[in-house]
Design an enzyme around this catalytic site. Structure first.
Site, PDB file in Angstrom:
ATOM      1  N   THR A 114       0.820  -1.206   0.000  1.00  0.00           N
ATOM      2  CA  THR A 114       0.000   0.000   0.000  1.00  0.00           C
ATOM      3  C   THR A 114       0.858   1.263   0.000  1.00  0.00           C
ATOM      4  OG1 THR A 114      -1.472   1.277   1.433  1.00  0.00           O
ATOM      5  CG2 THR A 114      -0.099  -0.304   2.531  1.00  0.00           C
ATOM      6  N   ASP A 115       0.296   2.351  -0.521  1.00  0.00           N
ATOM      7  CA  ASP A 115       1.003   3.640  -0.469  1.00  0.00           C
ATOM      8  C   ASP A 115       1.088   4.179   0.961  1.00  0.00           C
ATOM      9  OD1 ASP A 115      -1.702   4.238  -0.180  1.00  0.00           O
ATOM     10  OD2 ASP A 115      -1.781   5.680  -1.835  1.00  0.00           O
ATOM     11  N   GLU A 116       0.293   3.605   1.881  1.00  0.00           N
ATOM     12  CA  GLU A 116       0.298   4.125   3.264  1.00  0.00           C
ATOM     13  C   GLU A 116       1.637   3.920   3.961  1.00  0.00           C
ATOM     14  OE1 GLU A 116      -3.054   3.359   5.749  1.00  0.00           O
ATOM     15  OE2 GLU A 116      -4.469   3.441   4.095  1.00  0.00           O
ATOM     16  N   TYR A 145      -1.713  -0.577  11.059  1.00  0.00           N
ATOM     17  CA  TYR A 145      -1.863  -1.238   9.756  1.00  0.00           C
ATOM     18  C   TYR A 145      -0.680  -0.910   8.847  1.00  0.00           C
ATOM     19  CZ  TYR A 145      -3.184  -1.650   4.847  1.00  0.00           C
ATOM     20  OH  TYR A 145      -3.169  -1.923   3.502  1.00  0.00           O
ATOM     21  N   LYS A 147       2.387  -3.268   7.308  1.00  0.00           N
ATOM     22  CA  LYS A 147       2.606  -3.423   5.868  1.00  0.00           C
ATOM     23  C   LYS A 147       4.023  -2.957   5.513  1.00  0.00           C
ATOM     24  CE  LYS A 147       0.165  -4.633   3.062  1.00  0.00           C
ATOM     25  NZ  LYS A 147      -0.172  -6.003   2.550  1.00  0.00           N
ATOM     26  N   ASN A 154      -8.332   1.481  -3.438  1.00  0.00           N
ATOM     27  CA  ASN A 154      -9.114   0.771  -4.456  1.00  0.00           C
ATOM     28  C   ASN A 154     -10.611   0.931  -4.208  1.00  0.00           C
ATOM     29  OD1 ASN A 154      -7.364  -2.234  -5.507  1.00  0.00           O
ATOM     30  ND2 ASN A 154      -6.478  -0.284  -4.898  1.00  0.00           N
ATOM     31  N   PHE A 201     -14.673   3.158   3.247  1.00  0.00           N
ATOM     32  CA  PHE A 201     -15.392   4.425   3.037  1.00  0.00           C
ATOM     33  C   PHE A 201     -16.524   4.339   1.998  1.00  0.00           C
ATOM     34  CE2 PHE A 201     -15.910   8.581   0.948  1.00  0.00           C
ATOM     35  CZ  PHE A 201     -16.215   9.367   2.042  1.00  0.00           C
ATOM     36  N   ARG A 258      -7.653  11.107  -0.933  1.00  0.00           N
ATOM     37  CA  ARG A 258      -7.228   9.767  -1.348  1.00  0.00           C
ATOM     38  C   ARG A 258      -7.228   9.707  -2.873  1.00  0.00           C
ATOM     39  NH1 ARG A 258      -6.032  10.080   3.242  1.00  0.00           N
ATOM     40  NH2 ARG A 258      -6.405   8.634   4.948  1.00  0.00           N
TER      41      ARG A 258
HETATM   42  P1  NAD Z   1      -9.565  -7.472   2.586  1.00  0.00           P
HETATM   43  O1  NAD Z   1      -9.541  -7.200   4.051  1.00  0.00           O
HETATM   44  O2  NAD Z   1     -10.823  -7.256   1.813  1.00  0.00           O
HETATM   45  O3  NAD Z   1      -9.134  -8.988   2.318  1.00  0.00           O
HETATM   46  C1  NAD Z   1      -8.067  -9.600   2.988  1.00  0.00           C
HETATM   47  C2  NAD Z   1      -8.180 -11.109   2.777  1.00  0.00           C
HETATM   48  O4  NAD Z   1      -7.056 -11.728   3.437  1.00  0.00           O
HETATM   49  C3  NAD Z   1      -9.445 -11.718   3.403  1.00  0.00           C
HETATM   50  O5  NAD Z   1     -10.035 -12.635   2.509  1.00  0.00           O
HETATM   51  C4  NAD Z   1      -8.946 -12.421   4.652  1.00  0.00           C
HETATM   52  O6  NAD Z   1      -9.715 -13.561   5.011  1.00  0.00           O
HETATM   53  C5  NAD Z   1      -7.526 -12.814   4.224  1.00  0.00           C
HETATM   54  N1  NAD Z   1      -6.617 -12.988   5.362  1.00  0.00           N
HETATM   55  C6  NAD Z   1      -6.383 -12.113   6.380  1.00  0.00           C
HETATM   56  N2  NAD Z   1      -5.492 -12.634   7.245  1.00  0.00           N
HETATM   57  C7  NAD Z   1      -5.147 -13.857   6.760  1.00  0.00           C
HETATM   58  C8  NAD Z   1      -4.271 -14.883   7.198  1.00  0.00           C
HETATM   59  N3  NAD Z   1      -3.584 -14.776   8.334  1.00  0.00           N
HETATM   60  N4  NAD Z   1      -4.148 -15.982   6.433  1.00  0.00           N
HETATM   61  C9  NAD Z   1      -4.842 -16.130   5.282  1.00  0.00           C
HETATM   62  N5  NAD Z   1      -5.714 -15.201   4.818  1.00  0.00           N
HETATM   63  C10 NAD Z   1      -5.859 -14.079   5.557  1.00  0.00           C
HETATM   64  O7  NAD Z   1      -8.351  -6.643   1.994  1.00  0.00           O
HETATM   65  P2  NAD Z   1      -8.166  -5.965   0.553  1.00  0.00           P
HETATM   66  O8  NAD Z   1      -8.684  -4.596   0.616  1.00  0.00           O
HETATM   67  O9  NAD Z   1      -8.624  -6.900  -0.493  1.00  0.00           O
HETATM   68  O10 NAD Z   1      -6.571  -5.857   0.519  1.00  0.00           O
HETATM   69  C11 NAD Z   1      -5.791  -6.925  -0.007  1.00  0.00           C
HETATM   70  C12 NAD Z   1      -4.324  -6.518   0.018  1.00  0.00           C
HETATM   71  O11 NAD Z   1      -4.140  -5.331  -0.742  1.00  0.00           O
HETATM   72  C13 NAD Z   1      -3.778  -6.221   1.398  1.00  0.00           C
HETATM   73  O12 NAD Z   1      -2.454  -6.722   1.463  1.00  0.00           O
HETATM   74  C14 NAD Z   1      -3.788  -4.703   1.484  1.00  0.00           C
HETATM   75  O13 NAD Z   1      -2.778  -4.245   2.355  1.00  0.00           O
HETATM   76  C15 NAD Z   1      -3.482  -4.347   0.041  1.00  0.00           C
HETATM   77  N6  NAD Z   1      -3.992  -3.041  -0.423  1.00  0.00           N
HETATM   78  C16 NAD Z   1      -5.317  -2.709  -0.284  1.00  0.00           C
HETATM   79  C17 NAD Z   1      -5.780  -1.495  -0.801  1.00  0.00           C
HETATM   80  C18 NAD Z   1      -7.241  -1.107  -0.686  1.00  0.00           C
HETATM   81  O14 NAD Z   1      -7.600   0.008  -1.060  1.00  0.00           O
HETATM   82  N7  NAD Z   1      -8.135  -1.963  -0.208  1.00  0.00           N
HETATM   83  C19 NAD Z   1      -4.893  -0.640  -1.444  1.00  0.00           C
HETATM   84  C20 NAD Z   1      -3.545  -1.002  -1.561  1.00  0.00           C
HETATM   85  C21 NAD Z   1      -3.113  -2.212  -1.061  1.00  0.00           C
HETATM   86  O1  DAU Z   2      -4.166   3.834   0.410  1.00  0.00           O
HETATM   87  C1  DAU Z   2      -4.387   2.462   0.372  1.00  0.00           C
HETATM   88  C2  DAU Z   2      -5.195   2.030   1.584  1.00  0.00           C
HETATM   89  O2  DAU Z   2      -6.523   2.467   1.366  1.00  0.00           O
HETATM   90  C3  DAU Z   2      -5.155   0.531   1.811  1.00  0.00           C
HETATM   91  O3  DAU Z   2      -3.839   0.151   2.137  1.00  0.00           O
HETATM   92  C4  DAU Z   2      -6.098   0.119   2.951  1.00  0.00           C
HETATM   93  O4  DAU Z   2      -6.124  -1.299   3.074  1.00  0.00           O
HETATM   94  C5  DAU Z   2      -7.488   0.629   2.631  1.00  0.00           C
HETATM   95  O5  DAU Z   2      -8.369   0.329   3.700  1.00  0.00           O
HETATM   96  C6  DAU Z   2      -7.452   2.135   2.376  1.00  0.00           C
HETATM   97  O6  DAU Z   2      -7.133   2.848   3.604  1.00  0.00           O
HETATM   98  P1  DAU Z   2      -7.920   4.199   4.021  1.00  0.00           P
HETATM   99  O7  DAU Z   2      -7.804   4.365   5.467  1.00  0.00           O
HETATM  100  O8  DAU Z   2      -7.528   5.321   3.123  1.00  0.00           O
HETATM  101  O9  DAU Z   2      -9.415   3.734   3.580  1.00  0.00           O
HETATM  102  P2  DAU Z   2     -10.853   3.873   4.275  1.00  0.00           P
HETATM  103  O10 DAU Z   2     -11.840   3.366   3.293  1.00  0.00           O
HETATM  104  O11 DAU Z   2     -10.883   3.295   5.648  1.00  0.00           O
HETATM  105  O12 DAU Z   2     -11.039   5.452   4.424  1.00  0.00           O
HETATM  106  C7  DAU Z   2     -10.889   6.315   3.305  1.00  0.00           C
HETATM  107  C8  DAU Z   2     -10.972   7.748   3.827  1.00  0.00           C
HETATM  108  O13 DAU Z   2     -12.287   8.015   4.292  1.00  0.00           O
HETATM  109  C9  DAU Z   2     -10.057   8.016   5.011  1.00  0.00           C
HETATM  110  O14 DAU Z   2      -9.549   9.341   4.902  1.00  0.00           O
HETATM  111  C10 DAU Z   2     -10.976   7.902   6.218  1.00  0.00           C
HETATM  112  C11 DAU Z   2     -12.309   8.390   5.688  1.00  0.00           C
HETATM  113  N1  DAU Z   2     -13.519   7.777   6.238  1.00  0.00           N
HETATM  114  C12 DAU Z   2     -13.587   6.417   6.341  1.00  0.00           C
HETATM  115  C13 DAU Z   2     -14.741   5.813   6.792  1.00  0.00           C
HETATM  116  C14 DAU Z   2     -14.826   4.303   6.921  1.00  0.00           C
HETATM  117  C15 DAU Z   2     -14.618   8.586   6.569  1.00  0.00           C
HETATM  118  O15 DAU Z   2     -14.573   9.832   6.460  1.00  0.00           O
HETATM  119  N2  DAU Z   2     -15.759   7.977   7.006  1.00  0.00           N
HETATM  120  C16 DAU Z   2     -15.879   6.628   7.145  1.00  0.00           C
HETATM  121  O16 DAU Z   2     -16.963   6.138   7.540  1.00  0.00           O
END
Ligand code: NAD
Ligand code: DAU
Length: 332
Positions: A121-123, A148, A152, A178, A188, A212
């Site tokens: 992640t970019d975080e 988190y 990562k 994403n 969000f 974001r």
């Molecule tokens: P998600 O929480 O929707 O899914 C995570 C999956 O991993 C789930 O199916 C969960 O059951 C599985 N999991 C968790 N712990 C586990 C373990 N110990 N063993 C086996 N499986 C396990 O997450 P996501 O949003 O799909 O993110 C997937 C990956 O992408 C993560 O590595 C996250 O850091 C990265 N990422 C997410 C975003 C985003 O915006 N969601 C952006 C950039 C990177």
């Molecule tokens: O940048 C990549 C990351 O994006 C991934 O690594 C993480 O797995 C993914 O969860 C996401 O992290 P964020 O913290 O940016 O995403 P989230 O959807 O939790 O929140 C997006 C923004 O919205 C953040 O600034 C917090 C704000 N927010 C979130 C929620 C859930 C709100 O204002 N209200 C809300 O109810």
């Protein structure tokens, strides 16, 4: 046929990746390993259930991981605890899955000489000022803010060290936020959409000015395939659409698409340590690998996402109740 193991393949991005791979890269024989935490759901793999074997298990389980990696040619590692708010409330599962899980996988990959792509992640780079031209690059210093992002960041460091010390054949990618189908309702965009569909008011943290960079999940997954096909081993690639929005602006778009008044939301207390802005410089993946995002109309992408949540209430109903109960204890 090259055998591909996808960890976390029952989660949001992982499940979309598996479906994308079956559809667009049929040369791979895909298997999934997933612990089915609260964020994983086998129903996410329904479209590919006939062709993708599923292994229910933990990426920290040394024997299971060793057995699955021993018969794979490539591993794509999505499995992680992914939600910042949960990590602030209880960091332990993040340390376990994100750090120990990645370590366990790296050791198996090292033993069996398997190719690895690590999803991150970019975080990990911390945050940027709200206004200004700065963007993260692949060489930006690591400066994570939350449990988190710290775990990562640690997992990325492990992968880099295993490349350098043991010659593990790995690549890394760090993607921006994403969106798309199958995203857990704690995040969000799905939280606000499902609140409105339920007749509840959306919840905006703090000032709503945090920014974001919203990237469609299929664009992320296409980038991962570009890296698998043409990426240089040992390298990191940043991924992102370039489409930056403040949370308030994005919420306004969701409200308007759902024909709600512009002020029909609640402001709630801010997330502690809330990162201000993320933005990725994607010059490297564009120029080296020729990748570029195909989803260049966020409003249209959001409309399609809203339509998906509207049609799939059965999928999110139970998770919604659990997620909102958690938010209630957090006061958000
Ligand atoms: P998600 O929480 O929707 O899914 C995570 C999956 O991993 C789930 O199916 C969960 O059951 C599985 N999991 C968790 N712990 C586990 C373990 N110990 N063993 C086996 N499986 C396990 O997450 P996501 O949003 O799909 O993110 C997937 C990956 O992408 C993560 O590595 C996250 O850091 C990265 N990422 C997410 C975003 C985003 O915006 N969601 C952006 C950039 C990177
Ligand atoms: O940048 C990549 C990351 O994006 C991934 O690594 C993480 O797995 C993914 O969860 C996401 O992290 P964020 O913290 O940016 O995403 P989230 O959807 O939790 O929140 C997006 C923004 O919205 C953040 O600034 C917090 C704000 N927010 C979130 C929620 C859930 C709100 O204002 N209200 C809300 O109810």
């Amino acid at each position: 046929m090259p055998r591909m193991l996808v960890t976390g393949g029952a989660g949001f991005i992982g499940a979309n990746f598996v479906e994308y791979t079956v559809r667009n890269h049929p040369q791979y024989d895909v298997e999934v390993l997933d612990a089915l935490t609260y964020a994983g759901n086998r129903a996410n793999l329904a479209p590919v259930v006939e062709v993708v074997p599923f292994h229910h298990g933990d990426v920290c389980d040394r024997e299971l991981v060793d057995r699955l990696v021993s018969r794979a040619d490539v591993v794509v590692h999505f499995a992680a605890e992914s939600h910042v708010d949960n990590s602030l409330d209880d960091p332990e599962p993040f340390v376990r899955s994100n750090l120990i899980g990645t370590f366990t996988l790296l050791e198996a990959v090292r033993r069996h000489g398997c190719r690895l792509h690590h999803i991150s992640t970019d975080e990990v780079y911390g945050h940027l000022p709200l206004d200004g031209p700065d963007r993260f690059t692949e060489t930006a210093p690591y400066d994570p803010s939350s449990p988190y992002s710290a775990t990562k960041a640690g997992s990325d460091m492990l992968v880099r060290a295993w490349v350098r010390s043991y010659g593990v054949a790995a690549t890394l990618s760090n993607c921006a936020n994403n969106y798309g189908p199958y995203q857990h309702v704690e995040k969000f965009i799905p939280r606000q959409i499902t609140n409105i569909l339920r007749g509840e008011r959306p919840k905006l943290y703090g000032s709503g000015t945090n920014v974001r960079e919203w990237t469609h999940v299929d664009d992320h997954n296409a980038a991962v395939h570009a890296i698998l096909d043409r990426g240089r081993l040992g390298e990191t690639y940043l991924i992102g659409s370039g489409d930056e929005r403040s949370n308030a602006e994005l919420l306004a778009m969701i409200l308007s698409l759902l024909e709600q008044p512009a002020d029909a939301y609640d402001r709630v207390p801010d997330r502690p340590g809330h990162d201000l802005r993320y933005a990725n410089d994607t010059t490297k993946i564009r120029s080296e690998l020729g990748w570029r995002p195909r989803y260049d109309d966020l409003r249209a992408g959001l409309a399609a996402t809203i339509a998906w949540y509207r049609s799939n209430e059965w999928w999110w109903d139970a998770a919604k109740k659990a997620a909102e109960a958690r938010y209630q204890t957090l006061g958000r």
